[in-house]
Design a protein around this motif. Structure first.
Motif, short mmCIF file in Angstrom:
data_model
loop_
_atom_site.label_atom_id
_atom_site.label_comp_id
_atom_site.label_asym_id
_atom_site.label_seq_id
_atom_site.Cartn_x
_atom_site.Cartn_y
_atom_site.Cartn_z
N CYS A 304 16.40 57.90 72.20
CA CYS A 304 15.64 56.66 72.38
C CYS A 304 14.21 56.91 71.90
O CYS A 304 13.54 57.84 72.38
N CYS A 310 8.43 57.35 78.34
CA CYS A 310 9.16 56.61 79.37
C CYS A 310 9.16 57.36 80.70
O CYS A 310 9.56 58.52 80.78
N PRO A 322 20.27 54.62 72.38
CA PRO A 322 20.90 53.58 73.21
C PRO A 322 21.40 52.42 72.37
O PRO A 322 20.76 52.03 71.40
N HIS A 336 19.61 53.16 78.13
CA HIS A 336 20.73 53.80 78.81
C HIS A 336 20.80 53.46 80.30
O HIS A 336 21.84 53.58 80.91
N LEU A 337 19.68 53.05 80.89
CA LEU A 337 19.68 52.76 82.32
C LEU A 337 20.66 51.66 82.68
O LEU A 337 21.11 51.57 83.82
#
Ligand code: SF4
Length: 342
Positions: A304, A310, A322, A336-337
């Motif tokens: 990412c 981040c 992602p 990805h969260l």
């Protein structure tokens, strides 16, 4: 793999902005732009997909260099070497722009899709009357239109942006900044395009004039039912005038949502950082910046591209790129969260 609604596939891409079910007037699919420089290859637009209905207004935000203006230029097929459109489709109504000849594309500009570039008001020719510049724009598309009909079209456009038709006989230096910007909007709507892209339409204007210009865009959009893309940095103006917000980072759309969702519950960590950096009554004007700097497109971080900045980075973010997923109707996210939520 698509950057925006890849996991939802093509049908998902088309429905990303069509919660009401009407067909989109604009579809951008897997658009990619690369600049080939002496220092290396810079991917300025990375697999961008979104769509927009007639009458909708999309605000495109992100730091300088995130790809907002490149996207506008790519949609207009105005990318110049060493840049190149590598892939993708841009469809306005039923016309796919990337497949048009140069001559067909020249005609599509202004009549199908209009672009009001950054600093447009400074590009008005200072030695030619406003009217002549408007007439030229129409003549290049409608060479057989009678002079009287052209003048009526210009007068109507000037009235639509709240300018006196007398501006037709004036020179740019006789107008204020706000009036010049409104002339540029009038030129943009002369042929009633289905899509209008305005790149930083309020930069270099005072706050009162900014508001007037935004209200003008609102009004002309209502009049011709165009889809509008507003590119800008001013989240406050976006909050008041757009329906949806698209956040760009390093050439990708990282979150697209309604303006309410974006301001009340942003999902992507970069969007969250952008929103929390805005002044509000609680933080009493204490600014909270976003740590680190936007990456160079020549040396994008692996995985990412936002991972070095981040606060929610996980191990996989360093290596795995992602995909973009659809969380709910019209809301997409590239992080990805949210893999399990999609
Ligand atoms: Fe942060 Fe990872 Fe999401 Fe990127 S993918 S925004 S690094 S959590």
């Amino acid at each position: 793999m698509s950057s925006t609604v890849s996991t939802a596939g093509e049908a998902g891409a088309r429905s990303a902005f069509t919660a009401a079910g009407s067909p989109p007037v604009l579809r951008v699919e897997h658009l990619e732009v690369t600049y080939y420089t002496d220092l290396g290859r810079a991917k300025a637009l990375d697999d961008v997909t979104f769509s927009l209905e007639a009458g909708q207004k999309l605000g495109m935000v992100g730091e300088s260099g995130s790809g907002k203006s490149t996207m506008a230029l790519a949609m207009m097929r105005m990318i110049k070497p060493p840049g190149r459109i590598e892939a993708g489709k841009v469809t306005v109504g039923t016309t796919e722009l990337m497949g048009l000849s140069e001559e067909q594309m020249r005609k599509a500009r202004l009549s199908e899709i209009a672009y009001i570039p950054q600093g447009a008001m400074n590009s008005l020719n200072p030695v030619i009357r406003i009217g002549a510049q408007m007439v030229d724009a129409i003549r290049s598309h409608l060479p057989n239109e009678p002079r009287r009909a052209i003048e009526e079209r210009c007068t109507h456009a000037l009235r639509s942006v709240d300018l006196d038709p007398g501006v037709f006989r004036m020179y740019a230096h006789e107008l204020s900044g706000g009036m010049k910007q409104r002339v540029c909007i009038a030129i943009g709507i002369l042929l009633q395009p289905k899509v209008i892209i305005a790149d930083e339409p309020t930069s270099a204007l005072d706050v009162v004039t900014q508001r007037q210009v935004m209200e003008t865009i609102d009004r002309v959009q209502d009049e011709i039912n165009a889809a509008v893309i507003l590119i800008g940095h001013d989240m406050g103006l976006m909050a008041q005038f757009v329906d949806r917000v698209a956040v760009m980072y390093a050439g990708r759309l990282v979150e697209v949502s309604t303006v309410r969702e974006m301001f009340t519950e942003p999902k992507h960590p970069y969007a969250q950082a952008l929103i929390s950096s805005l002044p509000n009554l609680e933080n009493k004007g204490v600014f909270q910046g976003i740590p680190g700097l936007a990456p160079s497109l020549l040396r994008l971080p692996s995985g990412c591209a936002f991972h070095p900045r981040c606060g929610k980075m996980m191990d996989m973010c360093r290596t795995a790129r992602p995909d973009t997923r659809m969380l709910s109707s019209g809301r997409t996210i590239t992080c990805h969260l949210y893999n399990d939520e999609a």
